[in-house]
Design a protein around this motif. Structure first.
Motif, PDB file in Angstrom:
ATOM      1  N   VAL A  71      23.090 -39.990 -90.694  1.00  0.00           N
ATOM      2  CA  VAL A  71      22.619 -38.815 -89.975  1.00  0.00           C
ATOM      3  C   VAL A  71      22.064 -37.775 -90.949  1.00  0.00           C
ATOM      4  N   ALA A  74      18.702 -38.918 -91.594  1.00  0.00           N
ATOM      5  CA  ALA A  74      17.883 -38.831 -90.383  1.00  0.00           C
ATOM      6  C   ALA A  74      17.440 -37.404 -90.100  1.00  0.00           C
ATOM      7  N   GLN A  75      18.266 -36.422 -90.430  1.00  0.00           N
ATOM      8  CA  GLN A  75      17.895 -35.037 -90.194  1.00  0.00           C
ATOM      9  C   GLN A  75      16.661 -34.648 -91.004  1.00  0.00           C
ATOM     10  N   ALA A  78      13.546 -37.161 -89.596  1.00  0.00           N
ATOM     11  CA  ALA A  78      13.048 -36.795 -88.268  1.00  0.00           C
ATOM     12  C   ALA A  78      12.021 -35.669 -88.313  1.00  0.00           C
ATOM     13  N   ASP A 325      21.646 -38.120 -78.792  1.00  0.00           N
ATOM     14  CA  ASP A 325      21.225 -37.416 -80.005  1.00  0.00           C
ATOM     15  C   ASP A 325      20.789 -38.398 -81.091  1.00  0.00           C
ATOM     16  N   ARG A 328      17.403 -39.743 -80.168  1.00  0.00           N
ATOM     17  CA  ARG A 328      16.354 -38.742 -80.424  1.00  0.00           C
ATOM     18  C   ARG A 328      15.989 -38.675 -81.904  1.00  0.00           C
ATOM     19  N   LEU A 329      16.982 -38.665 -82.774  1.00  0.00           N
ATOM     20  CA  LEU A 329      16.705 -38.640 -84.215  1.00  0.00           C
ATOM     21  C   LEU A 329      15.898 -39.867 -84.638  1.00  0.00           C
ATOM     22  N   THR A 333      11.932 -39.869 -85.960  1.00  0.00           N
ATOM     23  CA  THR A 333      11.611 -40.465 -87.261  1.00  0.00           C
ATOM     24  C   THR A 333      10.505 -41.504 -87.112  1.00  0.00           C
TER      25      THR A 333
END
Length: 343
Positions: A71, A74-75, A78, A325, A328-329, A333
């Motif tokens: 994650v 991914a943050q 994205a 969530d 969505r990430l 991406t």
């Protein structure tokens, strides 16, 4: 001078579903394996369940550091960032530090030490972390842990349009904590597998990824893949080592048959995702990591729609994310940071 990234390929509905499955597949595999990590290996007649506990201890359905660290990547991914760029690597490294400072659960020893050293070092977050990782690897013969492979799936989604860039990004992101050549190679192979699974709906990309490895290492990795296909997942008992982790995950995927399409009997090929993840957990030892690794590729092949609804409802984890969530990430991406469904 900043790189000009390749355009992101337009994804039809089926490919978008497969892209959406990458993070979700990793997370549900992780949460499924959490209760059994370093405990007695499950028998073939025992079915793993998302009952929580483990080393966290975790709530039922909660994923561990394997997905938490993915994650963090991914943050950044994205936003449409090129994950090879120093600014993106700095942002990922800063996210790792933020995650560690928030009280991350069950952090691997190598990762914890490198992040702690880097936090006290001068320079940018990414530079400090890479240098700490290089020094750690130079001092330790056993530095090829599975800690970068477990988080690599999202890297493939960031570079769907350029496989060479994907390989470079996989190596760069791995090197933040795990620069050992075995770790770099494993991340390249798995990212290649995920990229091809999303775009083409096959598992062929893992072996195709051999072409992105140094020529002198391709034969060795081809033999490792052969070995994985010849033995059950539990054969690879040292799966804290990145090679055995990849082999256990690949064994679970390739040695688990996909059910035939028999709708009247409730049988669908996409149930391969569930069956293979259960096989990955039965590998034993580092169960959550092996299943998270397998889950990213299985999700890329079969899509988010193949994840059992009860798993989708249950899965959760830092920082307060649910299945939607994670989807969505992954889609942001894969679309280069765009919310436009048309790509």
């Amino acid at each position: 001078m900043a790189r000009i990234p390749a355009p992101h390929p337009e994804l039809d509905a089926r490919a978008a579903d497969r892209a959406a499955g990458v993070l979700l597949g990793a997370a549900v595999g992780d949460a499924l394996g959490v209760p059994y990590e370093f405990k007695a290996t499950l028998r073939e007649d025992q079915r793993p369940m998302m009952i929580g506990g483990g080393l966290g201890p975790y709530e039922p359905g909660e994923y561990s550091d394997d997905t938490q660290m993915q994650v963090c990547i991914a943050q950044v991914a994205a936003t449409g960032a090129d994950l090879r760029d120093p600014e993106a690597l700095d942002a990922i490294a800063a996210n790792f530090q933020h995650w560690l400072g928030e009280g991350a659960s069950d952090v691997g020893n190598q990762t914890s030490m490198i992040l702690s050293i880097a936090a006290r070092a001068p320079g940018s977050a990414g530079t400090a972390m890479r240098e700490a990782a290089r020094e750690y690897t130079a001092r330790n013969a056993r530095s090829a842990g599975n800690g970068s492979l477990m988080r690599t799936g999202i890297v493939a989604l960031a570079h769907l349009g350029d496989p060479a860039a994907m390989a470079e990004a996989a190596i760069a992101v791995s090197a933040l904590t795990h620069p050992d050549p075995d770790c770099a190679d494993a991340c390249v192979l798995w990212c290649s597998g995920i990229r091809t699974a999303v775009l083409d709906g096959t598992f062929d990309g893992v072996r195709a990824g051999l072409n992105f490895l140094p020529a002198e290492r391709r034969g060795m990795w081809a033999e490792r893949l052969d070995e994985a296909e010849a033995h059950p997942p539990r054969h690879f008992t040292n799966n804290g080592w990145v090679v055995h982790a990849l082999q256990a995950a690949w064994s679970a995927i390739t040695r688990t048959g996909a059910p035939e399409l028999r709708p009247a009997e409730g049988s669908f090929p996409a149930q391969h995702l569930q069956l293979a993840l259960e096989a990955a957990v039965r590998a034993g030892t580092d169960t959550d990591t092996v299943a998270a690794i397998a889950g990213a590729l299985l999700g890329a092949r079969w899509g988010s729609s193949a994840v059992p609804p009860e798993w989708q409802r249950a899965v959760t984890g830092w920082p307060s994310l649910k299945a939607a969530d994670l989807v969505r990430l992954a889609l942001l991406t894969a679309r280069g940071g765009s919310d436009d469904i048309a790509g």
